[in-house]
Write a protein that holds these residues in place. Structure first.
Motif, PDB file in Angstrom:
ATOM      1  N   ASP A  39       0.835  -1.209   0.000  1.00 26.80           N
ATOM      2  CA  ASP A  39       0.000   0.000   0.000  1.00 26.80           C
ATOM      3  C   ASP A  39       0.865   1.252   0.000  1.00 26.80           C
ATOM      4  O   ASP A  39       0.517   2.251  -0.606  1.00 26.80           O
ATOM      5  N   ASP A  40       2.005   1.177   0.671  1.00 24.85           N
ATOM      6  CA  ASP A  40       2.929   2.308   0.704  1.00 24.85           C
ATOM      7  C   ASP A  40       3.436   2.659  -0.696  1.00 24.85           C
ATOM      8  O   ASP A  40       3.587   3.827  -1.027  1.00 24.85           O
ATOM      9  N   ALA A  41       3.692   1.630  -1.505  1.00 28.33           N
ATOM     10  CA  ALA A  41       4.199   1.854  -2.864  1.00 28.33           C
ATOM     11  C   ALA A  41       3.148   2.493  -3.766  1.00 28.33           C
ATOM     12  O   ALA A  41       3.492   3.054  -4.797  1.00 28.33           O
ATOM     13  N   LEU A  42       1.873   2.401  -3.392  1.00 29.75           N
ATOM     14  CA  LEU A  42       0.808   2.985  -4.205  1.00 29.75           C
ATOM     15  C   LEU A  42       0.480   4.426  -3.810  1.00 29.75           C
ATOM     16  O   LEU A  42      -0.348   5.064  -4.446  1.00 29.75           O
ATOM     17  N   LYS A  43       1.160   4.934  -2.807  1.00 30.80           N
ATOM     18  CA  LYS A  43       0.951   6.330  -2.422  1.00 30.80           C
ATOM     19  C   LYS A  43       1.560   7.230  -3.483  1.00 30.80           C
ATOM     20  O   LYS A  43       2.624   6.928  -4.031  1.00 30.80           O
ATOM     21  N   PRO A  44       0.896   8.343  -3.785  1.00 29.33           N
ATOM     22  CA  PRO A  44       1.453   9.264  -4.791  1.00 29.33           C
ATOM     23  C   PRO A  44       2.855   9.736  -4.406  1.00 29.33           C
ATOM     24  O   PRO A  44       3.134  10.045  -3.252  1.00 29.33           O
ATOM     25  N   LEU A  45       3.727   9.757  -5.418  1.00 31.56           N
ATOM     26  CA  LEU A  45       5.103  10.213  -5.208  1.00 31.56           C
ATOM     27  C   LEU A  45       5.143  11.737  -5.118  1.00 31.56           C
ATOM     28  O   LEU A  45       4.387  12.425  -5.787  1.00 31.56           O
TER      29      LEU A  45
END
Length: 179
Positions: A39-45
């Motif tokens: 889920d962390d990797a899907l947070k907007p950069l």
């Protein structure tokens, strides 16, 4: 039960028997790469356009971060038929499986399903009528538009810019997420 009630009941039962089959084929998409995205990797950069500009060529940057569109029939990915995965050309997040790709005749790579948790959408009025534009959920890179004129089982056509994608063949490792 009269004849009309019987026929209506049989038609309803037949419809209900067909529905799970169409959903099952969308649910059972084959993925050619093991990708575990937290889920962390899907947070907007938190990256500005200049950061991406340094990492992409002019054409890909224009499509991904200026919402340009490549000319129809210009992408080799439109005719790509090998098994594998399609990832965002900017951040490498997996977006599509080759099992959902089809020739829509539009001149752009098209898919009947996407990794929808990896996409963000917004309404686009650039052509005077509303269209649904979609972006990579992670980097915000513009991918294309989704329409309701695709094939079964979803009826969707995810019409993508080829330069916004990178194809990773089956058997080749996915690149690590960038950004």
């Amino acid at each position: 039960m009269n004849r009309r009630s019987f026929v209506s009941s049989m038609m309803a039962a037949g419809f209900l028997l067909m529905v799970p089959a169409s959903f099952a084929s969308a649910r059972d998409i084959k993925y050619y790469h093991d990708f575990s995205v937290t889920d962390d990797a899907l947070k907007p950069l938190e990256r500005d356009a200049s950061w991406w500009r340094e990492r992409l060529d002019d054409d890909a940057w224009g499509i991904l971060f200026q919402e340009e569109t490549e000319p129809a029939h210009s992408s080799p990915l439109d005719k790509q038929t090998s098994k594998g995965s399609y990832v965002c050309a900017a951040c490498y997040l997996p977006l599509f499986s080759s099992d959902t790709k089809y020739d829509s005749g539009t001149g752009w790579p098209s898919f009947w399903a996407a990794h929808e948790a990896h996409m963000g959408t917004k309404t686009d009025y650039k052509m005077f009528w509303p269209r649904t534009e979609y972006h990579c959920i992670r980097c915000g890179g513009h991918q294309g538009h989704v329409f309701d004129d695709g094939p079964e089982p979803t009826g969707k056509r995810w019409c993508n810019n080829g330069l916004a994608l990178k194809f990773i063949p089956e058997g080749e490792a996915l690149p690590g997420l960038r950004g």
